[in-house]
Scaffold this active site. Structure first.
Site, PDB file in Angstrom:
ATOM      1  N   CYS A 165     -22.265 -60.827 -30.983  1.00  0.00           N
ATOM      2  CA  CYS A 165     -20.957 -61.147 -30.381  1.00  0.00           C
ATOM      3  C   CYS A 165     -21.164 -62.006 -29.135  1.00  0.00           C
ATOM      4  CB  CYS A 165     -20.178 -59.881 -30.062  1.00  0.00           C
ATOM      5  SG  CYS A 165     -21.026 -58.767 -28.942  1.00  0.00           S
ATOM      6  N   ASP A 174     -26.889 -44.512 -30.472  1.00  0.00           N
ATOM      7  CA  ASP A 174     -26.247 -45.239 -29.370  1.00  0.00           C
ATOM      8  C   ASP A 174     -26.822 -44.679 -28.071  1.00  0.00           C
ATOM      9  OD1 ASP A 174     -23.507 -47.114 -29.300  1.00  0.00           O
ATOM     10  OD2 ASP A 174     -23.948 -46.127 -27.395  1.00  0.00           O
TER      11      ASP A 174
HETATM   12  N1  SAH Z   1     -20.435 -50.726 -34.017  1.00  0.00           N
HETATM   13  C1  SAH Z   1     -19.492 -50.235 -33.036  1.00  0.00           C
HETATM   14  C2  SAH Z   1     -19.413 -51.075 -31.772  1.00  0.00           C
HETATM   15  C3  SAH Z   1     -20.723 -51.284 -31.041  1.00  0.00           C
HETATM   16  S1  SAH Z   1     -20.549 -51.801 -29.401  1.00  0.00           S
HETATM   17  C4  SAH Z   1     -18.125 -50.069 -33.702  1.00  0.00           C
HETATM   18  O1  SAH Z   1     -17.923 -50.511 -34.836  1.00  0.00           O
HETATM   19  O2  SAH Z   1     -17.224 -49.489 -33.063  1.00  0.00           O
HETATM   20  C5  SAH Z   1     -22.188 -51.760 -28.810  1.00  0.00           C
HETATM   21  C6  SAH Z   1     -22.736 -50.366 -28.505  1.00  0.00           C
HETATM   22  O3  SAH Z   1     -24.113 -50.528 -28.145  1.00  0.00           O
HETATM   23  C7  SAH Z   1     -22.107 -49.611 -27.354  1.00  0.00           C
HETATM   24  O4  SAH Z   1     -21.622 -48.386 -27.845  1.00  0.00           O
HETATM   25  C8  SAH Z   1     -23.239 -49.357 -26.346  1.00  0.00           C
HETATM   26  O5  SAH Z   1     -23.187 -48.071 -25.766  1.00  0.00           O
HETATM   27  C9  SAH Z   1     -24.448 -49.481 -27.211  1.00  0.00           C
HETATM   28  N2  SAH Z   1     -25.711 -49.910 -26.590  1.00  0.00           N
HETATM   29  C10 SAH Z   1     -25.924 -50.899 -25.706  1.00  0.00           C
HETATM   30  N3  SAH Z   1     -27.238 -51.072 -25.474  1.00  0.00           N
HETATM   31  C11 SAH Z   1     -27.897 -50.146 -26.234  1.00  0.00           C
HETATM   32  C12 SAH Z   1     -29.263 -49.823 -26.455  1.00  0.00           C
HETATM   33  N4  SAH Z   1     -30.240 -50.510 -25.858  1.00  0.00           N
HETATM   34  N5  SAH Z   1     -29.558 -48.832 -27.312  1.00  0.00           N
HETATM   35  C13 SAH Z   1     -28.577 -48.130 -27.931  1.00  0.00           C
HETATM   36  N6  SAH Z   1     -27.267 -48.406 -27.778  1.00  0.00           N
HETATM   37  C14 SAH Z   1     -26.920 -49.401 -26.935  1.00  0.00           C
END
Ligand code: SAH
Length: 397
Positions: free
Chosen positions: A341, A251
């Site tokens: 989403c 992340d």
């Molecule tokens: N799978 C998680 C929810 C994901 S929400 C669950 O079940 O709780 C999307 C996530 O993507 C966020 O935590 C955000 O910090 C991360 N994110 C956004 N852009 C990103 C990128 N380019 N690389 C890595 N992480 C990213």
């Protein structure tokens, strides 16, 4: 007409979507505004020929100029109205049986006939997002009713989403009732999570992925897993619970990854099995490809790439990019959990993008499951915008 509300008269022909009970009135559909409604005020929507259509909340600064409270023009919008909608939302949640979790969405805005209002229950309290002018107008009433709904010990308002800027509303957050130390803990399908709603994203935890996280357990025993966009580890923890061999969790948010680490300890899982990397998924997937790394199971749960239809082309490219790389990184027989989403990308388009990604990766794969948001995020049949989460489980041959 029996009431004396300000009136919004629609252009001829622009009543069609309202007649199908879609709850949004776009500014371009308005012929004239009679009276002088203030931001968030209750207004009567009428057809070009004055036929009453709905009672709505006025959002003068937004392209969505009014959001419908009710299509019954004889109804009054007052505390009783809000209370009745909350009670209906509660009855729905009881009906779908949420005994496997103490964290769920109690109010899902338009789909629960409460436009602009999101309420997530987390164990002992509620996190509330107020996202529209009409919701803002009734926020104190809402908080008062929520205090008497299932006896929460705290209510936290998290009205910090940027959609408030479009409505010309100030960003605001803090406890509006009671208090609690942070983080709190929740229990979802037997797994514990820390939730820090003050520092975390959105309401603090993604309740919409609950059933899909649980489904991952079927596919991860003794497997190597790559959890992309892991946030606080929803999918990672389920893979651990299922007995995965090794997991790499990625992340970009350091705060989220810190909680992920704490969540592993909270559940007494072995930290040695998990490699946690603060990286950009787009970059790390390329790096792994160049290093010829491979995994048995890959999860792609990115943030919203296309909030509206305008962003679809760019979003489609981004989805294709990460899915193509993921297909390449999968071992033969491997499994991809892939999600979108984005409201602007529907299930059909998403499947086409994934098919294109597999084709370009020169991978033969088949879908076993189609996933959606958990049942506490209902979709009103007249408001398909509420149907935002789609996912596919694909198996590489
Ligand atoms: N799978 C998680 C929810 C994901 S929400 C669950 O079940 O709780 C999307 C996530 O993507 C966020 O935590 C955000 O910090 C991360 N994110 C956004 N852009 C990103 C990128 N380019 N690389 C890595 N992480 C990213």
């Amino acid at each position: 007409m029996t009431n004396s509300l300000p009136i919004i008269r629609l252009k001829e022909g622009r009543e069609r979507s309202i007649k199908k009970q879609h709850p949004w009135i776009f500014s371009g559909a308005i012929k004239e505004i009679i009276g002088n409604p203030d931001i968030g005020d209750t207004v009567q929507i009428v057809e070009f020929n004055n036929t009453p259509l709905a009672i709505a909340a006025f959002s003068p600064h937004s392209q969505i100029a009014a959001r419908v409270w009710t299509f019954d023009s004889s109804q009054k919008i007052d505390k009783n109205f809000i209370k009745e909608k909350i009670e209906q939302a509660l009855i729905f949640r009881k009906k779908i049986n949420l005994s496997h979790t103490n964290a769920y969405r109690l109010i899902h805005a338009e789909s629960d006939n409460l436009p602009g209002i999101i309420v997530d229950k987390f164990n002992t309290g509620y996190v509330v997002q107020i996202l529209s002018a009409g919701a803002e107008k009734w926020k104190d009433t809402l908080f008062e009713i929520l205090q008497n709904t299932d006896t929460p010990s705290w209510i936290y308002e998290k009205s910090t989403d940027e959609v408030r800027v479009l409505e010309n509303l100030p960003l605001r957050e803090g406890f509006v009732f009671g208090n609690t130390d942070l983080p709190i803990t929740i229990n979802e399908n037997g797994i514990q999570y820390y939730v820090n709603f003050a520092e975390g994203q959105k309401t603090g935890f993604y309740n919409d992925q609950r059933e899909n996280r649980n489904l991952l357990q079927k596919f991860t025993k003794d497997k190597t897993v790559l959890d992309c966009f892991s946030y606080t580890g929803g999918f990672t923890l389920n893979a651990l619970a299922a007995g995965a061999k090794e997991i790499v969790s990625i992340d970009s948010s350091q705060e989220a990854l810190k909680i992920l680490e704490q969540n592993i300890a909270l559940n007494n899982f072995s930290p040695d099995k998990v490699e946690i990397l603060q990286e950009d998924v787009f970059k790390i997937l390329r790096k792994f490809r160049d290093q010829a790394k491979s995994f048995d199971v890959i999860i792609l749960d990115p943030p919203k790439f296309a909030p509206t239809n305008k962003h679809v082309t760019k979003a489609a490219r981004a989805y294709k990019d990460i899915n193509l790389l993921a297909f390449k990184l999968l071992n033969p027989g491997g499994t991809l959990f892939t999600f979108s989403c984005s409201g602007g990308v529907d299930a059909k388009l998403f499947q086409q993008i994934i098919a294109g990604a597999a084709l370009d990766a020169k991978v033969d794969a088949a879908i076993s499951h189609r996933m959606t948001q958990s049942a506490c995020h209902p979709v009103s049949l007249n408001f398909l915008e509420g149907d935002y989460l789609k996912g596919l489980i694909c198996h590489k041959k």
